[in-house]
Design a protein around this motif. Structure first.
Motif, mmCIF file in Angstrom:
data_model
loop_
_atom_site.group_PDB
_atom_site.id
_atom_site.type_symbol
_atom_site.label_atom_id
_atom_site.label_comp_id
_atom_site.label_asym_id
_atom_site.label_seq_id
_atom_site.Cartn_x
_atom_site.Cartn_y
_atom_site.Cartn_z
ATOM 1 N N VAL A 22 27.210 30.202 -36.053
ATOM 2 C CA VAL A 22 25.992 31.369 -35.606
ATOM 3 C C VAL A 22 24.785 30.622 -36.577
ATOM 4 O O VAL A 22 24.851 30.818 -37.765
ATOM 5 C CB VAL A 22 26.211 32.552 -35.978
ATOM 6 C CG1 VAL A 22 25.128 33.357 -35.331
ATOM 7 C CG2 VAL A 22 27.541 32.926 -34.967
ATOM 8 N N CYS A 23 23.689 30.299 -35.814
ATOM 9 C CA CYS A 23 22.372 29.734 -36.372
ATOM 10 C C CYS A 23 21.393 30.946 -36.430
ATOM 11 O O CYS A 23 21.255 31.518 -35.394
ATOM 12 C CB CYS A 23 21.889 28.679 -35.887
ATOM 13 S SG CYS A 23 23.104 27.396 -35.455
ATOM 14 N N SER A 24 20.758 30.907 -37.593
ATOM 15 C CA SER A 24 19.697 32.099 -37.679
ATOM 16 C C SER A 24 18.434 31.604 -38.574
ATOM 17 O O SER A 24 18.768 31.029 -39.659
ATOM 18 C CB SER A 24 20.292 33.374 -38.091
ATOM 19 O OG SER A 24 19.456 34.318 -38.091
ATOM 20 N N PRO A 25 17.340 32.236 -38.042
ATOM 21 C CA PRO A 25 16.286 31.903 -39.261
ATOM 22 C C PRO A 25 16.292 32.850 -40.419
ATOM 23 O O PRO A 25 15.367 32.758 -41.366
ATOM 24 C CB PRO A 25 15.049 32.046 -38.598
ATOM 25 C CG PRO A 25 15.359 33.131 -37.265
ATOM 26 C CD PRO A 25 16.714 32.529 -37.150
ATOM 27 N N TYR A 26 17.220 33.637 -40.438
ATOM 28 C CA TYR A 26 17.541 34.722 -41.536
ATOM 29 C C TYR A 26 18.898 34.531 -42.176
ATOM 30 O O TYR A 26 19.801 33.867 -41.903
ATOM 31 C CB TYR A 26 17.394 36.039 -40.904
ATOM 32 C CG TYR A 26 16.347 36.406 -40.028
ATOM 33 C CD1 TYR A 26 15.022 36.581 -40.643
ATOM 34 C CD2 TYR A 26 16.233 36.308 -38.606
ATOM 35 C CE1 TYR A 26 14.142 37.031 -39.837
ATOM 36 C CE2 TYR A 26 15.362 36.358 -37.887
ATOM 37 C CZ TYR A 26 13.995 36.662 -38.570
ATOM 38 O OH TYR A 26 12.991 37.156 -37.576
ATOM 39 N N PRO A 27 19.056 34.994 -43.363
ATOM 40 C CA PRO A 27 20.155 34.817 -44.077
ATOM 41 C C PRO A 27 21.284 35.675 -43.644
ATOM 42 O O PRO A 27 21.808 36.888 -44.510
ATOM 43 C CB PRO A 27 19.627 35.390 -45.640
ATOM 44 C CG PRO A 27 18.625 36.007 -45.473
ATOM 45 C CD PRO A 27 17.902 35.650 -44.141
ATOM 46 N N ILE A 28 21.643 35.547 -42.347
ATOM 47 C CA ILE A 28 22.481 36.500 -41.782
ATOM 48 C C ILE A 28 23.895 36.927 -42.751
ATOM 49 O O ILE A 28 24.374 37.983 -42.487
ATOM 50 C CB ILE A 28 22.832 36.264 -40.314
ATOM 51 C CG1 ILE A 28 23.542 35.116 -40.235
ATOM 52 C CG2 ILE A 28 21.436 36.299 -39.512
ATOM 53 C CD1 ILE A 28 23.812 34.727 -38.679
ATOM 54 N N LEU A 29 24.466 36.033 -43.231
ATOM 55 C CA LEU A 29 25.665 36.248 -44.131
ATOM 56 C C LEU A 29 25.400 37.203 -45.040
ATOM 57 O O LEU A 29 26.088 38.137 -45.537
ATOM 58 C CB LEU A 29 26.278 35.088 -44.457
ATOM 59 C CG LEU A 29 27.646 35.235 -44.974
ATOM 60 C CD1 LEU A 29 28.732 35.877 -44.028
ATOM 61 C CD2 LEU A 29 28.258 33.919 -45.308
ATOM 62 N N GLU A 30 24.379 37.018 -45.593
ATOM 63 C CA GLU A 30 23.810 37.844 -46.826
ATOM 64 C C GLU A 30 23.633 39.295 -46.345
ATOM 65 O O GLU A 30 23.905 40.373 -46.756
ATOM 66 C CB GLU A 30 22.916 37.312 -47.593
ATOM 67 C CG GLU A 30 22.857 36.007 -48.333
ATOM 68 C CD GLU A 30 21.830 35.339 -49.043
ATOM 69 O OE1 GLU A 30 20.885 36.280 -49.408
ATOM 70 O OE2 GLU A 30 21.754 34.310 -49.454
ATOM 71 N N ILE A 31 22.709 39.136 -45.204
ATOM 72 C CA ILE A 31 22.464 40.480 -44.509
ATOM 73 C C ILE A 31 23.701 41.357 -44.025
ATOM 74 O O ILE A 31 23.934 42.774 -44.307
ATOM 75 C CB ILE A 31 21.398 40.637 -43.457
ATOM 76 C CG1 ILE A 31 20.244 39.789 -43.746
ATOM 77 C CG2 ILE A 31 21.566 41.758 -42.709
ATOM 78 C CD1 ILE A 31 19.258 39.231 -42.454
ATOM 79 N N HIS A 32 24.777 40.529 -43.403
ATOM 80 C CA HIS A 32 26.045 41.133 -43.285
ATOM 81 C C HIS A 32 26.716 41.673 -44.205
ATOM 82 O O HIS A 32 27.255 42.887 -44.449
ATOM 83 C CB HIS A 32 26.967 40.116 -42.530
ATOM 84 C CG HIS A 32 28.185 40.499 -41.935
ATOM 85 N ND1 HIS A 32 29.367 40.680 -42.772
ATOM 86 C CD2 HIS A 32 28.488 41.249 -40.817
ATOM 87 C CE1 HIS A 32 30.195 41.057 -41.843
ATOM 88 N NE2 HIS A 32 29.718 41.206 -40.771
ATOM 89 N N SER A 33 26.610 40.967 -45.446
ATOM 90 C CA SER A 33 27.375 41.579 -46.657
ATOM 91 C C SER A 33 26.549 42.926 -47.175
ATOM 92 O O SER A 33 27.313 43.818 -47.734
ATOM 93 C CB SER A 33 27.518 40.449 -47.806
ATOM 94 O OG SER A 33 27.900 40.920 -48.805
ATOM 95 N N ALA A 34 25.319 42.595 -47.017
ATOM 96 C CA ALA A 34 24.501 43.812 -47.708
ATOM 97 C C ALA A 34 24.628 45.273 -47.127
ATOM 98 O O ALA A 34 24.654 46.278 -47.481
ATOM 99 C CB ALA A 34 23.077 43.530 -47.497
#
Length: 241
Positions: free
Chosen positions: A151-163
């Motif tokens: 999954v590609c994103s211009p955002y740090p989505i794995l960090e957001i998911h963890s947060a």
């Protein structure tokens, strides 16, 4: 009464009770149908909440309930299998005006949907890790496991998911998140933007070495190959003469 009319009435709280629904004395069953209608919608919203827990955590219960309700009424299930429900939720979120202030939310939903797809993907035994110790392997074409997604994103989505689950606040930038399933549960690993080009190339039959040449310059190739192997991502390695 058609099945389509019944489904429409079930999902629309303002719709009248469909003609033909009555009690044993032929009387309209408005109250009973409303209870049924409410249970159906609540059940579908609960299914979305279970499938997209990070999204729900990020927006809160009230916002998620309203957003899920709008999705349920616009996109009723096409399958009785609830784990398959929600495929279009990320696209819905991207076009949902109240969510416009959270531009990363749709990508978090895409990540959670990909995790679910990986979890339910067919089993496929991985090759032995020592197969890649042969230099000739880099001239071979490989097959990736059905559970592998990126999954590609211009955002740090794995960090957001963890947060969303109590992790530290995001500090990174764009991410390509690779999902593998070495055993029973999906494993998520973040890589630099552009890493997806490798998997795209591999899926179109490009030999391993050539596909790795498409890596972004910031990618740690050793770590990436290690993630493929530890994640059981490679299921077939073309025989090299």
């Amino acid at each position: 009464m058609s099945q389509a009319a019944f489904i429409t009435a079930t999902l629309d709280p303002a719709a009248p009770v469909p003609r033909g629904i009555s009690d044993g004395q032929g009387r309209a069953t408005t109250k009973r149908f409303n209870v049924y209608r409410n249970n159906v919608v609540v059940g579908l919203k609960d299914a979305l909440g279970a499938g997209f827990p990070a999204v729900k955590s990020l927006v809160g219960n009230a916002f998620f309930d309203a957003m899920a309700g709008a999705f349920v009424r616009a996109h009723p299930p096409k399958s009785p299998v609830m784990p398959l429900y929600g495929a279009g939720f990320s696209a819905f979120i991207a076009a949902f005006p109240p969510a416009a202030s959270l531009p990363y939310l749709a990508d978090v939903a895409r990540l959670e949907w990909a995790m679910r797809c990986a979890y339910h993907a067919a089993d496929a035994p991985a090759i032995a890790p020592n197969r890649l110790t042969d230099p000739a392997a880099f001239a071979a074409r490989i097959t990736l496991a059905p559970a592998v997604h990126i999954v590609c994103s211009p955002y740090p989505i794995l960090e957001i998911h963890s947060a969303a689950f109590g992790g530290t606040s995001p500090t990174g930038a764009a991410q390509d998140v690779m999902i593998t399933r070495p055993q029973f549960d999906p494993v998520l690993q973040a890589f630099p933007k552009g890493t997806s080009a490798i998997l795209t190339a591999l899926n179109t039959g490009t030999p391993l070495g050539e596909a790795l040449e498409r890596a972004p310059h910031t990618l740690d190739l050793t770590a990436f190959i290690g993630a493929l192997m530890s994640g059981g991502a490679i299921t077939h390695l073309e025989d090299i003469a």
